[in-house]
Design a protein around this motif. Structure first.
Motif, short mmCIF file in Angstrom:
data_model
loop_
_atom_site.label_atom_id
_atom_site.label_comp_id
_atom_site.label_asym_id
_atom_site.label_seq_id
_atom_site.Cartn_x
_atom_site.Cartn_y
_atom_site.Cartn_z
N ARG A 46 0.81 -1.23 0.00
CA ARG A 46 0.00 0.00 0.00
C ARG A 46 0.84 1.28 0.00
O ARG A 46 0.31 2.36 0.16
N ILE A 49 0.33 4.17 -2.86
CA ILE A 49 -0.98 4.81 -2.91
C ILE A 49 -0.91 6.22 -3.54
O ILE A 49 0.05 6.96 -3.34
N LEU A 60 -8.42 7.34 -3.02
CA LEU A 60 -7.06 6.84 -2.93
C LEU A 60 -7.03 5.42 -3.47
O LEU A 60 -7.87 4.60 -3.12
N VAL A 61 -6.06 5.16 -4.33
CA VAL A 61 -5.93 3.82 -4.91
C VAL A 61 -4.46 3.43 -4.93
O VAL A 61 -3.59 4.29 -4.79
N SER A 80 -2.34 13.88 2.75
CA SER A 80 -2.85 12.57 3.18
C SER A 80 -1.93 11.45 2.73
O SER A 80 -1.61 10.54 3.50
N ILE A 84 -0.03 8.80 5.10
CA ILE A 84 -0.30 7.35 5.02
C ILE A 84 1.00 6.58 4.77
O ILE A 84 1.29 5.59 5.42
N MET A 87 3.01 6.38 7.84
CA MET A 87 2.49 5.42 8.81
C MET A 87 2.80 4.00 8.38
O MET A 87 3.18 3.15 9.19
N ILE A 88 2.65 3.73 7.09
CA ILE A 88 2.94 2.37 6.61
C ILE A 88 4.39 2.00 6.86
O ILE A 88 4.70 0.91 7.36
N TYR B 344 -10.59 -2.79 -8.64
CA TYR B 344 -10.82 -1.54 -9.33
C TYR B 344 -11.78 -1.74 -10.49
O TYR B 344 -12.38 -0.84 -10.99
N VAL B 498 -0.32 -4.37 4.56
CA VAL B 498 0.38 -3.83 5.72
C VAL B 498 -0.51 -3.03 6.68
O VAL B 498 -0.48 -3.27 7.89
N PHE B 532 -6.42 6.57 10.68
CA PHE B 532 -6.53 7.28 9.41
C PHE B 532 -5.87 6.48 8.29
O PHE B 532 -6.46 6.23 7.23
N ALA B 533 -4.66 6.02 8.53
CA ALA B 533 -3.95 5.26 7.50
C ALA B 533 -4.65 3.94 7.21
O ALA B 533 -4.77 3.53 6.06
N ALA B 537 -5.97 3.29 3.54
CA ALA B 537 -5.04 2.54 2.71
C ALA B 537 -5.21 1.02 2.73
O ALA B 537 -4.58 0.33 1.95
#
Ligand SMILES: Cc1cc2nc3c(=O)[nH]c(=O)nc-3n(C[C@H](O)[C@H](O)[C@H](O)COP(=O)(O)O)c2cc1C
Ligand code: SF4
Ligand code: SF4
Ligand code: SF4
Ligand code: FES
Lengths: 251, 634
Positions: A46, A49, A60-61, A80, A84, A87-88, B344, B498, B532-533, B537
């Motif tokens: 991820r 993203i 978000l993709v 954002s 993200i 954080m990942i 998708y 993850v 949030f993540a 995600a």
């Protein structure tokens, strides 16, 4: 051919391409951790993203598997997305604080440490080893085992893999170098009666698999795992003795 | 015999009527999994034995669940010419007396719950009347079905036959109007008309997402490709009462009929029913239903002479929660690991084996025969502006009467909780309620004024999920509730991506900080940041919604998290924070706690409140358990 924009840049992309492919071809960097050009997209880390605007809505993709479309507007970096990705990588740094690839990626993304109690794994579960073995080698010798927090890559039932040909593709592709393979000259096998010498062998440490190496008929040096030569020879339709000599003795 | 015309179906209907309303007494024992868990299997055997011993001629049939979990085992009896009477609980010990009363032509008043004068039927022009004329005087004291608060506000569409028919008898299903909708669809309607009807009905997916069923069918029908599939999701891996399983066990044919109609509408010749493993009764009844339908030609080639061919295959899958996610389910059907993959491109366009595939929940399918049979307008006359029809709800947790109900959309949670669940047990206070399972939310008791509506629940931050309602009383700790659901997700996530795999792990650690009293404001902020993540995600909805319960717990019960920061668990649940003490004002000096404590941490003299030595206390709670006057506080 679809026209789209990535970070404001007008781009004409080939049909069927992913955002990631198109971005990279145009010199736009998107971090990835489970992507490999030769393998099918997996969509697990991820990190890749991005935000896409399809006119009606933005979302978000993951760019590694999102197909480009006419009129798409892609943003590869915003507040954002950065939060993200950070954080990942912090989560991965927590899991694998000593894996070099993870630390490098953390540096790149500006993450210096983790706020969570650390573990000491090396595998990030990117699945590249499993995919290369299945998609490229065609051996399907390894797979994921367990689920949730206990997920691992492993040989079937954590025992010797009967399908591994010891090609080392998994070793090569692993971004965190946590798969190891080594050739030994004095392998031993433990039988009920005791230990027996079996000579040259290749050991795939993670897959609990030991493959005896075939030795050159002429010079006696190890060539490659016997099983690998059998499998490849069969695939290529070679005569049974076609692979009996090492490269040096053939010439 | 093969049914090839509507007239054949009518003949079979007569057959079913004879089974449903025999000349002898018909004894119907609820035998869904919930009933069996409470001993219904033994009861049915005991009834057979006893009837034989007393030479009492009767027909004993297993039926589905009538929803009264707290009265199980339930038995309903139809004596020719008399109202149908429901009894419960009827235990093995009760059976001799029960049968004696019936054999004498009477009623077992002690165990009678309610009486029905007529059959609950959506399709009959004139509902079948069990008894003619006025109610006999001696039966008047048994409440009428229409007066029972539990049923008063229920409307049964999916559960219309539950408890009335033998789920293993296709004839009885047909007698209740079953397969007439299929006949109507394939002989009088074009596939487009069927889809139009479903779209117009505004039916929305009952598997949690609430997506428009008609839209999904349209997309799937229009998708390019030859082979396409209709799929039924019977996973239900979330903790709770098992609404969907009960539905399938009570009336498998309504699900099957819905699926066949869907196959016709979408243009699929093959349907799959994915059912999680470890669920033998539903599987058995479904297999039987498929065999019966195939034997009558309602499955197979040229169904009802329409030229439409359709087969159904059951596939047993893993039991993990994530296996219910659409792409994981399809991976399971293909024989791969049940892991989600990015979609998708909708699965309606590219799903099972990359072919267009329509996946719907069991309950969604169960609605379809009624929508086609009674029409979209009838269906959309029930419910709210944007949420139509009914929803099956499983009520559990801290309620007087755990039960399974089917209520119109728009019903207030207050009504569901108080009138059907009976409110909280004595001495307790409702603190919160949970809906939507592990991906839903916890809401404070005052929000019981919410109504059952996709939009309204969305606004409140939760969702309907598959229809579980769990009542949480003042004994529960909200930090602990958040911990429970997060722990569940840690075990049930597939671990592929993850944010979910690593995120849930960390989330659980952060919550655990509070349960052991080392949580801080920073931890709360970190939860927010992590959430949030995860929400943005994660690959599938499991990860995206995983932080939901804890976030709503923090939002509505911040005071409890704050108390934990101070080292206190107000509900006395988090073991590490418990400090027991004895309230001398309440204590009657009975000494029960002294005897109950396994480590002799409590001592005292007769006549005065004992003292508790926290150094010795192992926090087992035995003292609190035995104290009649609740003098042991935390
Ligand atoms: C983690 C997870 C678990 C799910 N479990 C179920 C389930 O047990 N049953 C179900 O019908 N849908 C479940 N769903 C939803 C399905 O993905 C899908 O949306 C649904 O079956 C579609 O049917 P519907 O439109 O009729 O609701 C789950 C989704 C997720 C993300
Ligand atoms: S070494 Fe074995 S496991 Fe690794 S890619 Fe080759 S065959 Fe697969
Ligand atoms: S062993 Fe290496 S390649 Fe395989 S999943 Fe782990 S990190 Fe990826
Ligand atoms: S969000 Fe969780 S369950 Fe879904 S794919 Fe990722 S790890 Fe698996
Ligand atoms: S590179 Fe796209 S998810 Fe990993």
């Amino acid at each position: 051919m679809p026209q789209l924009t990535i970070d404001g840049k007008q781009i004409t992309a080939p049909v069927g391409a992913t955002i990631l492919q198109v971005a990279r071809e145009n010199g736009i960097d998107i971090p990835t951790f489970c992507h490999h050009e030769a393998l099918e997209p997996w969509g697990a880390c991820r990190l890749c993203i991005v935000e896409v605007d399809e006119g009606s809505r933005t979302r978000l993709v993951t760019s590694c598997n999102f197909p480009v479309k006419e009129g798409l507007a892609v943003t590869t970096k915003n507040k954002s997305i950065i939060a993200i990705r950070k954080m990942i990588i912090e989560l991965l740094l927590t899991r694998c604080p000593n894996a070099q690839a993870v630390r490098q990626m953390a540096d790149k993304l500006g993450v210096t440490g983790t706020r969570f109690p650390i573990e000491n794994e090396f595998c990030i579960l990117c699945g590249m080893c499993v995919r290369v073995c299945k998609e490229i080698v065609g051996a399907q010798a390894i797979s994921f085992a367990s689920r949730g927090g206990n997920k691992k890559v492993a040989s079937p039932f954590f025992k010797r893999s009967g399908d591994c040909i010891g090609c080392g593709a998994c070793v090569y592709v692993c971004p965190t170098q946590c798969i190891t393979m080594n050739d030994v000259t004095e392998a031993t096998d433990v039988y009920a009666e005791g230990t027996e010498q079996v000579g040259y062998a290749r050991v795939m440490n993670n897959w609990r698999t030991r493959l005896p190496l075939k030795v050159c008929k002429s010079c006696g040096n190890p060539i490659a795992p016997e099983f690998q030569l059998q499998v490849l020879g069969k695939k290529a339709g070679l005569a049974p003795d076609a692979l009996d000599l090492c490269q040096g003795c053939k010439e | 015999m093969r049914i090839s015309t509507a007239a054949d179906l009518e003949r079979l209907k007569q057959e079913g009527h004879k089974q449903l309303h025999p000349d002898t007494v018909r004894i119907m024992v609820g035998t869904a999994t919930c009933c069996l868990a409470r001993g219904a299997g033994k009861v049915i055997k005991a009834i057979e034995r006893e009837a034989a011993a007393q030479k009492f001629a009767c027909t004993i049939v297993p039926v589905g669940c009538i929803g009264l979990c707290h009265q199980e085992p339930t038995v309903e009896v139809i004596q020719p010419g008399k109202p149908r009477i429901a009894y419960g609980p009827v235990t093995v010990e009760d059976v001799p007396e029960f049968i004696k009363a019936l054999a004498a032509g009477g009623v077992d008043k002690k165990r009678a719950l309610f009486r029905s004068e007529q059959e609950y039927s959506l399709f009959a022009a004139e509902p079948y009347r069990y008894a003619q004329g006025a109610v006999a005087d001696d039966l008047k004291e048994i409440p009428a079905y229409s007066d029972v608060p539990f049923y008063k506000k229920q409307v049964k569409i999916c559960l219309r036959n539950a408890g009335t028919i033998n789920p293993e008898s296709i004839e009885e299903y047909i007698a209740m109007g079953g397969y007439a909708a299929l006949a109507k669809a394939v002989t009088q309607m074009t596939p487009e008309q069927v889809i139009h009807e479903v779209t117009k009905s505004n039916l929305r997916g009952r598997g949690g997402g609430g997506f428009s069923t008609g839209k999904k069918w349209t997309e799937c029908r229009k998708a390019p490709g030859g082979q396409r599939y209709v799929l039924c999701n019977v996973s239900e891996g979330d903790p709770g009462i098992g609404m969907h399983k009960s539905l399938l066990e009570s009336d498998p044919h309504t699900v099957l009929e819905g699926l066949i109609i869907g196959g016709y509408a979408i243009g699929a010749a093959q349907g799959y029913i994915y059912i999680s493993s470890g669920y033998p009764l539903g599987l058995k009844r479904l297999q039987k239903a498929i065999e019966q339908a195939a034997a009558y030609g309602l499955l197979g080639t040229n169904i009802l002479g329409s030229g439409f061919n359709f087969t159904v295959t059951i596939k047993e899958g893993g039991g993990a929660y994530v296996c219910g996610e659409s792409t994981a389910l399809m991976a399971g059907l293909e024989g791969r690991i049940g892991e989600p993959r990015p979609k998708y491109i909708h699965t309606a366009v590219k799903g099972l084996w990359d072919s267009p595939s329509d996946l719907n929940n069991v309950e969604t399918w169960a609605n379809v025969p009624v929508i086609i049979g009674k029409g979209a307008d009838w269906f959309s006359g029930i419910g709210t502006g944007s949420s139509k029809g009914t929803k099956v709800i499983g009520i559990s947790g801290s309620v007087k009467t755990p039960c399974l109900v089917e209520v119109p959309m728009g019903t207030l949670f207050k009504e569901i909780f108080n009138e059907m669940g009976g409110g909280v047990p004595a001495k307790r206070k409702l603190k919160a309620f949970q809906t939507g399972g592990p991906s839903g939310g916890v809401l404070p008791a005052r929000m019981l004024s919410l109504n059952l509506d996709y939009e309204e629940m969305g606004k409140a931050g939760t969702n309907l999920g598959s229809g579980g309602f769990i009542a949480i009383d003042d004994r529960a700790c909200m930090v602990d509730i958040a911990r429970f659901f997060t722990q569940f997700l840690l075990e049930e996530s597939c671990g592929k991506c993850v944010p979910c795999r690593e995120g849930v792990k960390r989330l659980l650690q952060l919550i655990n900080n509070f349960t052991i009293g080392i949580g801080t404001e920073e931890h709360l902020t970190l939860i927010k940041e992590l959430a949030f993540a995860m929400e943005k995600a994660s690959l599938c909805d499991l990860g995206k919604t995983a932080p939901s319960v804890v976030q709503y717990a923090i939002k509505y019960f911040k005071d409890e998290f704050e108390a934990h920061m101070q080292g206190q668990c107000p509900a006395g649940v988090c073991k590490d924070l418990i400090l027991y003490s004895i309230d001398a004002k309440l204590c009657t000096a009975c000494g029960a706690c002294i005897r109950a404590c396994p480590v002799n941490a409590i001592s005292g003299d007769p006549g005065s409140a004992p003292t508790l030595d926290m150094k010795k206390c192992i926090k087992c709670g035995a003292c609190k358990e035995v104290c009649d006057v609740e003098a042991i506080t935390t």
